[in-house]
Design an enzyme around this catalytic site. Structure first.
Site, PDB file in Angstrom:
ATOM      1  N   SER A   1      14.111 -21.155 -25.925  1.00 47.27           N
ATOM      2  CA  SER A   1      13.565 -22.082 -24.939  1.00 47.27           C
ATOM      3  C   SER A   1      13.052 -23.349 -25.636  1.00 47.27           C
ATOM      4  CB  SER A   1      12.473 -21.390 -24.124  1.00 47.27           C
ATOM      5  OG  SER A   1      12.142 -22.135 -22.991  1.00 47.27           O
TER       6      SER A   1
ATOM      7  N   ASP B   1      19.349 -18.357 -15.115  1.00 47.57           N
ATOM      8  CA  ASP B   1      18.095 -18.851 -15.687  1.00 47.57           C
ATOM      9  C   ASP B   1      17.458 -19.861 -14.737  1.00 47.57           C
ATOM     10  OD1 ASP B   1      16.089 -20.111 -17.172  1.00 47.57           O
ATOM     11  OD2 ASP B   1      17.245 -20.099 -19.031  1.00 47.57           O
TER      12      ASP B   1
ATOM     13  N   HIS C   1      16.078 -16.181 -17.896  1.00 45.43           N
ATOM     14  CA  HIS C   1      15.607 -17.094 -18.942  1.00 45.43           C
ATOM     15  C   HIS C   1      15.210 -16.361 -20.213  1.00 45.43           C
ATOM     16  CE1 HIS C   1      13.961 -20.643 -20.779  1.00 45.43           C
ATOM     17  NE2 HIS C   1      12.761 -20.099 -20.885  1.00 45.43           N
TER      18      HIS C   1
END
Length: 247
Positions: free
Chosen positions: A102, A198, A228
């Site tokens: 991320s 996601d 995610h």
């Protein structure tokens, strides 16, 4: 073989918490996400892999995250980038393989651009490049914009827990580190794992990053039913396989 831990002294009395496995080969360096920490599922799975395989591995918490010192609300992309570079400079011997999740995917790219001679390869999981400007700012509701204008901070509701602070300083600083505005001069092997379901980093956003990275040895894997976090057993297996491929 054991995992050791400690704190890295930083300017202003700050302390970065870290854990390290001594082992063979390039050092795998875990770069976590926004508001995550080095005790998360993926970071721990890589530690278990490193211990089992005798591989060198380092994980750490950014300023204001996990076991490190500092107030999260005072964190910025500049600060967290500097944390990653400090870890590379002081805890890693020889070449590194950066594994960024991320926000950590963005930080990994910034670190690789700053220290190209140190980075051998990269594995990115749902990389959120430029997320402050491209993903976060457009989603701020009018009342959030008003709060930011008035107080410099807005507490954003989260599906993962309590509301958390988004500051004007974070947004303004993040815009200065944008990388999705042209070719990204990263030429090492790159593997990207991205969930098709996601809700936080749309797969097209991650694909845009893949298309801009200069490296020709880049594989973009779309996990169609993935979320995610990509922390299911099958996702962890893909992550470890990607790391083994480039390490």
């Amino acid at each position: 073989m054991n995992e050791t831990s400690g704190f890295l002294a930083r300017p202003g009395g700050e302390r970065l918490a870290w854990r390290r496995v001594a082992g063979a080969g390039s050092t795998v360096v875990w770069l976590g996400g926004f508001r995550s920490d080095m005790a998360g599922t993926k970071a721990q799975a890589l530690a278990d892999w490193a211990l089992a395989q005798g591989r060198a591995y380092v994980r750490f918490d950014y300023f204001g995250h996990g076991e490190s010192s500092g107030d999260f609300a005072h964190g910025t992309i500049t600060h967290w980038r500097e944390d990653a570079l400090a870890v590379l400079g002081e805890l890693v011997q020889g070449p590194a393989v950066l594994v960024g999740s991320s926000m950590g995917g963005w930080i990994a790219c910034l670190a690789a651009m700053a220290q190209p001679a140190r980075v051998k390869a990269m594995v990115l999981v749902a990389p959120a490049a430029d997320f402050t400007e491209k993903l976060m700012r457009p989603g701020i509701p009018p009342e959030g914009v008003a709060e930011l204008d008035a107080n410099g901070v807005w507490f954003r509701p989260s599906p993962y827990g309590e509301p958390y602070p988004i500051t004007r300083a974070l947004l303004e600083d993040g815009a200065r580190w944008s990388i999705l505005d042209g070719e990204i001069p990263i030429e090492v092997p790159v593997r990207i794992l991205q969930g098709g379901e996601d809700p936080d980093v749309p797969w097209r956003h991650a694909l845009e990053l893949a298309q801009l990275i200069k490296s020709q040895d880049l594989v973009f894997a779309l996990i169609k039913d993935g979320d995610h976090r990509l922390s299911r057993p099958q996702d962890i297996a893909r992550l470890i396989a990607a790391v083994e491929e480039v390490v």
